[in-house]
Design a protein around this motif. Structure first.
Motif, short mmCIF file in Angstrom:
data_model
loop_
_atom_site.label_atom_id
_atom_site.label_comp_id
_atom_site.label_asym_id
_atom_site.label_seq_id
_atom_site.Cartn_x
_atom_site.Cartn_y
_atom_site.Cartn_z
N LEU A 7 0.89 -1.16 0.00
CA LEU A 7 0.00 0.00 0.00
C LEU A 7 0.93 1.20 0.00
CD1 LEU A 7 -2.70 1.41 0.13
CD2 LEU A 7 -2.71 1.05 2.61
N ASN A 8 1.07 1.81 -1.16
CA ASN A 8 2.07 2.84 -1.38
C ASN A 8 1.59 4.24 -1.04
OD1 ASN A 8 3.39 4.88 -3.50
ND2 ASN A 8 4.88 3.27 -2.98
N ASN A 9 0.29 4.51 -1.26
CA ASN A 9 -0.24 5.85 -1.01
C ASN A 9 -1.74 5.77 -0.75
OD1 ASN A 9 -0.19 8.63 -0.72
ND2 ASN A 9 -0.30 9.04 -2.91
N ALA A 10 -2.23 6.70 0.03
CA ALA A 10 -3.66 6.86 0.27
C ALA A 10 -3.94 8.36 0.20
CB ALA A 10 -4.05 6.31 1.63
N ALA A 11 -4.69 8.77 -0.81
CA ALA A 11 -4.93 10.21 -1.03
C ALA A 11 -6.42 10.49 -1.09
CB ALA A 11 -4.26 10.65 -2.32
N ASP B 225 -12.59 0.87 9.79
CA ASP B 225 -12.64 2.31 10.05
C ASP B 225 -11.72 2.66 11.22
OD1 ASP B 225 -14.02 1.74 12.43
OD2 ASP B 225 -15.95 2.43 11.68
N ALA B 226 -11.69 3.93 11.60
CA ALA B 226 -10.80 4.40 12.66
C ALA B 226 -11.11 3.73 14.00
CB ALA B 226 -10.89 5.91 12.79
N ARG C 294 -7.01 0.26 8.97
CA ARG C 294 -6.25 -0.86 8.42
C ARG C 294 -7.04 -1.57 7.34
NH1 ARG C 294 -6.31 -6.23 12.00
NH2 ARG C 294 -8.37 -6.05 12.89
N ILE C 295 -6.29 -2.29 6.52
CA ILE C 295 -6.86 -3.11 5.46
C ILE C 295 -6.17 -4.47 5.56
CG2 ILE C 295 -7.13 -3.40 2.97
CD1 ILE C 295 -6.91 -0.32 2.73
N ILE C 296 -6.98 -5.52 5.60
CA ILE C 296 -6.38 -6.87 5.68
C ILE C 296 -6.78 -7.68 4.45
CG2 ILE C 296 -6.34 -6.90 8.20
CD1 ILE C 296 -8.69 -9.05 7.87
N VAL C 297 -5.88 -8.56 4.05
CA VAL C 297 -6.18 -9.53 3.01
C VAL C 297 -6.97 -10.64 3.68
CG1 VAL C 297 -5.22 -11.20 1.38
CG2 VAL C 297 -4.12 -8.95 1.67
N ASN C 298 -8.22 -10.78 3.29
CA ASN C 298 -9.09 -11.78 3.87
C ASN C 298 -8.88 -13.13 3.19
OD1 ASN C 298 -11.16 -12.49 5.73
ND2 ASN C 298 -12.64 -12.47 4.06
N THR C 299 -8.82 -13.11 1.87
CA THR C 299 -8.61 -14.34 1.10
C THR C 299 -8.17 -13.98 -0.31
OG1 THR C 299 -9.62 -16.46 0.49
CG2 THR C 299 -11.00 -14.52 0.26
N VAL C 300 -7.72 -14.98 -1.04
CA VAL C 300 -7.38 -14.79 -2.45
C VAL C 300 -8.66 -15.02 -3.24
CG1 VAL C 300 -6.03 -15.68 -4.38
CG2 VAL C 300 -5.01 -15.56 -2.12
N ALA C 301 -9.07 -14.02 -4.00
CA ALA C 301 -10.27 -14.15 -4.82
C ALA C 301 -9.96 -14.88 -6.12
CB ALA C 301 -10.86 -12.78 -5.13
N GLU C 302 -8.75 -14.67 -6.65
CA GLU C 302 -8.34 -15.37 -7.87
C GLU C 302 -6.83 -15.36 -7.98
OE1 GLU C 302 -9.41 -15.65 -12.60
OE2 GLU C 302 -10.26 -14.06 -11.42
N CYS C 303 -6.27 -16.51 -8.34
CA CYS C 303 -4.84 -16.65 -8.58
C CYS C 303 -4.66 -17.70 -9.66
CB CYS C 303 -4.09 -17.05 -7.32
SG CYS C 303 -2.30 -17.13 -7.54
N ASP D 201 -0.09 5.60 6.72
CA ASP D 201 -0.52 5.46 8.11
C ASP D 201 -1.54 4.32 8.26
OD1 ASP D 201 1.09 7.54 8.92
OD2 ASP D 201 -0.49 9.04 8.72
N ILE D 202 -2.04 3.82 7.14
CA ILE D 202 -3.00 2.71 7.16
C ILE D 202 -2.22 1.40 7.23
CG2 ILE D 202 -4.80 1.52 5.86
CD1 ILE D 202 -5.37 4.25 4.47
N GLN D 203 -2.54 0.58 8.23
CA GLN D 203 -1.92 -0.75 8.33
C GLN D 203 -2.42 -1.62 7.20
OE1 GLN D 203 -2.64 -2.54 12.14
NE2 GLN D 203 -2.30 -0.63 13.21
N PHE D 204 -1.55 -2.42 6.60
CA PHE D 204 -1.95 -3.34 5.54
C PHE D 204 -1.24 -4.66 5.76
CE2 PHE D 204 -1.21 -5.10 1.20
CZ PHE D 204 -2.51 -5.49 0.98
#
Length: 148
Positions: free
Chosen positions: A38-42, A74-75, A112-121, A143-146
């Motif tokens: 996660l490189n940027n959040a604008a 959310d916060a 924060r944003i978490i990877v819940n599962t792989v939707a496609e690979c 500042d967002i956790q990923f």
């Protein structure tokens, strides 16, 4: 006595070889990575948040399609959304920048944003793979956790 010493030495040499092979396999696995940063959040003019991700296929596997289901908190730590982020095709060694707009979700309200599962690979040959999760490394420059 000499025979006991020889057997002990052989056992130690064999154990050292096994450890060496295990280390080589771990190093090979470390080389076979797929990273999402996660490189940027604008903030957007419409009041949403534009997330910029850098996806890098650091492996020798060609990926035909990659997509992840993520949870957005959310916060206050409450899950606000579950959505799928599609990163598309990534050939071996390829880096790609992908933008995602979250309408009506200010960046300051995302903790924060978490990877819940792989939707496609899907690999280049069309076969499904677990590499997109087993080889996944996550990071954030915001500042967002990923993460997972």
């Amino acid at each position: 006595m000499k025979q006991i010493f020889k057997n002990a030495f052989r056992g130690a040499a064999l154990a050292g070889s096994i450890v060496g092979l295990g280390a080589a396999q771990l190093m090979a696995q470390d080389d076979a990575r797929f990273s999402l940063e996660l490189n940027n959040a604008a903030q957007t003019d419409a009041g949403g948040c534009r997330l910029t991700y850098v996806a890098t296929n650091q492996s020798d596997l060609g990926l035909n399609q990659t997509a992840y289901q993520v949870g957005v908190f959310d916060a206050g730590g409450v899950v606000r959304r579950i959505l799928v982020l599609e990163f598309g095709a990534l050939t071996a060694g390829k880096t790609r920048i992908v933008l995602f707009d979250l309408a009506d979700q200010p960046c300051t309200d995302i903790s924060r944003i978490i990877v819940n599962t792989v939707a496609e690979c899907t690999l280049a040959d069309g076969q499904a793979s677990d590499f997109c999760l087993t080889g996944l490394a996550t990071s954030s420059r915001t500042d967002i956790q990923f993460g997972l």
